[in-house]
Scaffold this motif. Sequence first.
Motif, PDB file in Angstrom:
ATOM      1  N   GLY A 169       0.787  -1.224   0.000  1.00 34.66           N
ATOM      2  CA  GLY A 169       0.000   0.000   0.000  1.00 34.66           C
ATOM      3  C   GLY A 169       0.822   1.278   0.000  1.00 34.66           C
ATOM      4  N   ASP A 170       2.027   1.237  -0.537  1.00 37.02           N
ATOM      5  CA  ASP A 170       2.873   2.430  -0.496  1.00 37.02           C
ATOM      6  C   ASP A 170       2.657   3.288  -1.753  1.00 37.02           C
ATOM      7  N   PHE A 171       2.036   4.474  -1.547  1.00 35.67           N
ATOM      8  CA  PHE A 171       1.812   5.320  -2.726  1.00 35.67           C
ATOM      9  C   PHE A 171       2.762   6.521  -2.774  1.00 35.67           C
ATOM     10  N   SER A 172       3.898   6.394  -2.039  1.00 36.99           N
ATOM     11  CA  SER A 172       4.794   7.549  -1.946  1.00 36.99           C
ATOM     12  C   SER A 172       5.443   7.913  -3.279  1.00 36.99           C
ATOM     13  N   ARG A 173       5.431   7.023  -4.259  1.00 39.12           N
ATOM     14  CA  ARG A 173       6.076   7.343  -5.541  1.00 39.12           C
ATOM     15  C   ARG A 173       5.075   7.806  -6.593  1.00 39.12           C
ATOM     16  N   PHE A 174       3.820   7.911  -6.222  1.00 44.39           N
ATOM     17  CA  PHE A 174       2.798   8.317  -7.206  1.00 44.39           C
ATOM     18  C   PHE A 174       3.159   9.662  -7.841  1.00 44.39           C
ATOM     19  N   ASN A 175       3.605  10.621  -7.006  1.00 48.07           N
ATOM     20  CA  ASN A 175       3.904  11.961  -7.544  1.00 48.07           C
ATOM     21  C   ASN A 175       5.007  11.911  -8.574  1.00 48.07           C
ATOM     22  N   LYS A 176       6.033  11.116  -8.252  1.00 45.88           N
ATOM     23  CA  LYS A 176       7.143  10.972  -9.213  1.00 45.88           C
ATOM     24  C   LYS A 176       6.627  10.406 -10.533  1.00 45.88           C
ATOM     25  N   ALA A 177       5.698   9.473 -10.426  1.00 43.36           N
ATOM     26  CA  ALA A 177       5.159   8.856 -11.646  1.00 43.36           C
ATOM     27  C   ALA A 177       4.411   9.906 -12.470  1.00 43.36           C
ATOM     28  N   VAL A 178       3.632  10.741 -11.790  1.00 40.85           N
ATOM     29  CA  VAL A 178       2.906  11.793 -12.517  1.00 40.85           C
ATOM     30  C   VAL A 178       3.912  12.748 -13.147  1.00 40.85           C
ATOM     31  N   GLU A 179       4.964  13.027 -12.406  1.00 42.23           N
ATOM     32  CA  GLU A 179       6.002  13.949 -12.867  1.00 42.23           C
ATOM     33  C   GLU A 179       6.642  13.476 -14.193  1.00 42.23           C
ATOM     34  N   VAL A 180       6.940  12.170 -14.324  1.00 42.91           N
ATOM     35  CA  VAL A 180       7.610  11.717 -15.553  1.00 42.91           C
ATOM     36  C   VAL A 180       6.700  11.767 -16.781  1.00 42.91           C
ATOM     37  N   THR A 181       5.413  11.966 -16.553  1.00 49.96           N
ATOM     38  CA  THR A 181       4.514  12.029 -17.718  1.00 49.96           C
ATOM     39  C   THR A 181       4.554  13.409 -18.380  1.00 49.96           C
ATOM     40  N   ARG A 182       5.187  14.369 -17.674  1.00 49.17           N
ATOM     41  CA  ARG A 182       5.074  15.772 -18.073  1.00 49.17           C
ATOM     42  C   ARG A 182       5.320  16.053 -19.561  1.00 49.17           C
ATOM     43  N   ASN A 183       6.468  15.665 -20.076  1.00 53.23           N
ATOM     44  CA  ASN A 183       6.742  15.990 -21.484  1.00 53.23           C
ATOM     45  C   ASN A 183       6.454  14.841 -22.435  1.00 53.23           C
ATOM     46  N   SER A 184       5.677  13.899 -21.963  1.00 50.04           N
ATOM     47  CA  SER A 184       5.485  12.712 -22.803  1.00 50.04           C
ATOM     48  C   SER A 184       4.274  12.856 -23.717  1.00 50.04           C
ATOM     49  N   ASP A 185       4.295  12.084 -24.818  1.00 51.39           N
ATOM     50  CA  ASP A 185       3.141  12.050 -25.722  1.00 51.39           C
ATOM     51  C   ASP A 185       2.178  10.952 -25.304  1.00 51.39           C
ATOM     52  N   VAL A 186       2.737   9.899 -24.757  1.00 51.57           N
ATOM     53  CA  VAL A 186       1.910   8.734 -24.424  1.00 51.57           C
ATOM     54  C   VAL A 186       2.486   8.067 -23.170  1.00 51.57           C
ATOM     55  N   ILE A 187       1.582   7.444 -22.413  1.00 51.29           N
ATOM     56  CA  ILE A 187       2.026   6.796 -21.172  1.00 51.29           C
ATOM     57  C   ILE A 187       1.876   5.277 -21.334  1.00 51.29           C
ATOM     58  N   VAL A 188       2.953   4.576 -21.083  1.00 51.19           N
ATOM     59  CA  VAL A 188       2.908   3.110 -21.156  1.00 51.19           C
ATOM     60  C   VAL A 188       3.088   2.579 -19.740  1.00 51.19           C
ATOM     61  N   MET A 189       2.101   1.810 -19.261  1.00 51.72           N
ATOM     62  CA  MET A 189       2.167   1.299 -17.884  1.00 51.72           C
ATOM     63  C   MET A 189       2.302  -0.219 -17.928  1.00 51.72           C
ATOM     64  N   VAL A 190       3.287  -0.735 -17.197  1.00 50.34           N
ATOM     65  CA  VAL A 190       3.524  -2.187 -17.205  1.00 50.34           C
ATOM     66  C   VAL A 190       3.139  -2.744 -15.838  1.00 50.34           C
ATOM     67  N   MET A 191       2.076  -3.515 -15.805  1.00 49.22           N
ATOM     68  CA  MET A 191       1.489  -3.915 -14.526  1.00 49.22           C
ATOM     69  C   MET A 191       1.057  -5.365 -14.551  1.00 49.22           C
ATOM     70  N   GLY A 192       0.711  -5.866 -13.381  1.00 54.52           N
ATOM     71  CA  GLY A 192       0.205  -7.242 -13.332  1.00 54.52           C
ATOM     72  C   GLY A 192       0.535  -7.926 -12.031  1.00 54.52           C
ATOM     73  N   GLU A 193       0.838  -9.214 -12.130  1.00 55.52           N
ATOM     74  CA  GLU A 193       1.103 -10.032 -10.946  1.00 55.52           C
ATOM     75  C   GLU A 193       2.596 -10.277 -10.785  1.00 55.52           C
TER      76      GLU A 193
END
Length: 748
Positions: free
Chosen positions: A466-490
């Motif tokens: 349940g650690d969401f301390s890096r959420f802001n950093k994740a939002v930050e890296v989207t700043r100059n991007s055209d598209v966001i690719v998220m790699v998730m799962g188990e």
Amino acid sequence: MKKLKIFLLISVLGLLFSCTTQNTKLNTESPYRKQVDSILNLMTLDEKIGQTVLFTSGWDVTGPSMNDNYKEYIKQGKVGAVFNAFTTRYTKELQQIAVEETRLGIPLLFGYDVIHGHRTIFPIPLAESCSWDMKLIEKSARIAATEASAEGIHWTFAPMVDIARDPRWGRISEGAGEDTYLGSRIAKARVRGFQGDNLSKENTILACAKHFAAYGAAQAGRDYHTVDMSERELRSIYLPPFKAAVDEGVATFMTSFNELDGIPASANTFLLKDILRNEWGFKGFVVTDYTSINEMIPHGYAKDEKHAGELATNAGVDMDMQGSVYLNHLKLLIEEGKVSEEQINSAVRRILEMKFSLGLFDNPYRYIDPEREKETVLSKHHLETARKVARESMVLLKNENHLLPLSKEKKIALIGPLANDEASIIGNWSAAGDRKGAAVSVLEGFIKKIGEENIRYEKGCEIIGGDFSRFNKAVEVTRNSDVIVMVMGEHQNMSGEAASRTNLSLPGLQRDLIKSIKKTGKPIVLILMNGRPLTLTWEDQNVAAILETWFPGTMGGHAVADIIFGDDNPSGKLTTTFPRNVGQIPVYYNMKNTGRPIDPNKPDEKYKSKYLDVSNKPLYPFGYGLSYTSFTYDVNINDKVFRPNSEIIVSAKITNTGDYDGEEIAQLYIHDKVRSITPPLKELKGFKKISLKKGESKTITFSISTNDLRFYDQEMNYRYEPGEFELFVGGSSDLPFTHSFELMELNK
Ligand code: BGC
């Protein structure tokens, strides 16, 4: 000196009799019978019992381990086979003990779970099944056998051919999905791949059809749990892939942990004698799954280990994996007349026959070759093939407004706990896969493909927790991007053995992370890695594109990049249904109708077979999968009447109508409208994978014979009945029927 002489005698016998090569069709009488019998005559009862004992070495243990002193056991002739031991160095050390330090010098058999590759790891079996490509699946098993055999391994505990219709069951990842027809074809391809065309070749290994039987039908998807079903369901759905493996000459069978209709599989004479030996004529040997003999005690079926051993031997189990029951109790059981010595002789014969067929009596070290080990393991060809198999296994689940493929000039924000992962990407049962070093993460694959300058990466959160301390950093890296690719799962350990789940949504905070990122308004591509269907209803509504990559293996990162940036076009189709929520489970494409089906024009009508809160339809059906291009089908049928001794020919002209070259997996489904046992709504009866250039058309044909229309009738005869059948050919299981034919009475 004496030991050496006996071994020499065995070797000479081996040479005398092994001049004929043994091909892999092992369901005929063994050509080694005479030399096996001559060895059997030399053996004491203790030595015979030793051959029925399989112990793990100290590596890679998957359950309770009872023996730390396996080397001492080998020396005393108490062990005939060892698993979880590989590398030329280690297997040589153990083989030397067996050959040089036991009275008869009978070589050991080395087994291992070579499930989806050995060192070069291929996508998990469930993923590979989504390629529907039998040649490729066979090749992946062939490469696995080539690498494993170069490291001293003689025997793989694969393929797992359990049909699985419940994604809560973590072992769904190890099989070929939910369909019996496809699962049977894949079972054959894998057996062919492992065993090759001749077991006496150094790069072939014994295959093992497991887990016999119906293990995938564990109640509520909880591993090892009770299985209870009708004989018709067993024979129609769960047994055919095992029979297919026997027909392909599989060398060994493994029993399952579950009970079936009140009788544990390792004591089940109906399965092991009536069906496997008498009906199917299987001539190889049967090993238990791990300590399943001992487990008959908590099952409430045996009062103690000795009793369990008696039940297992008399039911036809030849080899005891890890349980020490045969080692500790067989002798007494024979002395007391509860088990006949002839029974043990038969088991030992089958085991020795396999050792002969591998050529171990000619040279017990023939699989132990450091040069071959060096040349073979992780070779360029193996890695390239693994990359191709990974691409063919991926399934494009959603692609709104043709967001994919991405142009290589785009600026990418790469986010998610699996984006820079080199451990989970190779999946569960990647036992000898080199976790550090060889595996390519998605981040690495992207950098190689489009260069570092266009990528910004942030993990964002862990897979679980349940650690969401890096959420802001994740939002930050989207700043100059055209598209966001998220790699998730188990995580890799969230599927496989002992990994049942009741909540199948993205674990931990991953969905919350998507929610935060979504606020940027930029398009999101979701790349999934997981070992089972997940419930993705929310994701389907909230992200623009979803690519299911499963656990794609050593070359996973490169393969993902090939697809995402359009160097290859996805063509995989699901072999397992994705439910909308866990409450829908079990949900699979070939369910039956009820007496109260929903009227599509009155979906809210009461007293119909449905849920109040969710549709009956799954989120993504069996057979479904998108491409960057599109295909149209023009289907024709040669006759509306199926006459005796003839066939129905269905042709489909398929046209690539989109902007990319691509591959399509065309599927034929049939529905028997009325019969004396209620039919499923549809059944897969054929498929073909074709490759079409942009604008190109090709015509494929399927021929339907009466064999395709058989079912188990009220007396359990496998036959067909006259009547009307419907069919369609298309790129998914959820399409409407378009054609029909009538099967005439045989005497008309
Ligand atoms: C699994 C088998 C496997 C065996 C040996 C058991 O726990 O159920 O599939 O082959 O371990 O590793």
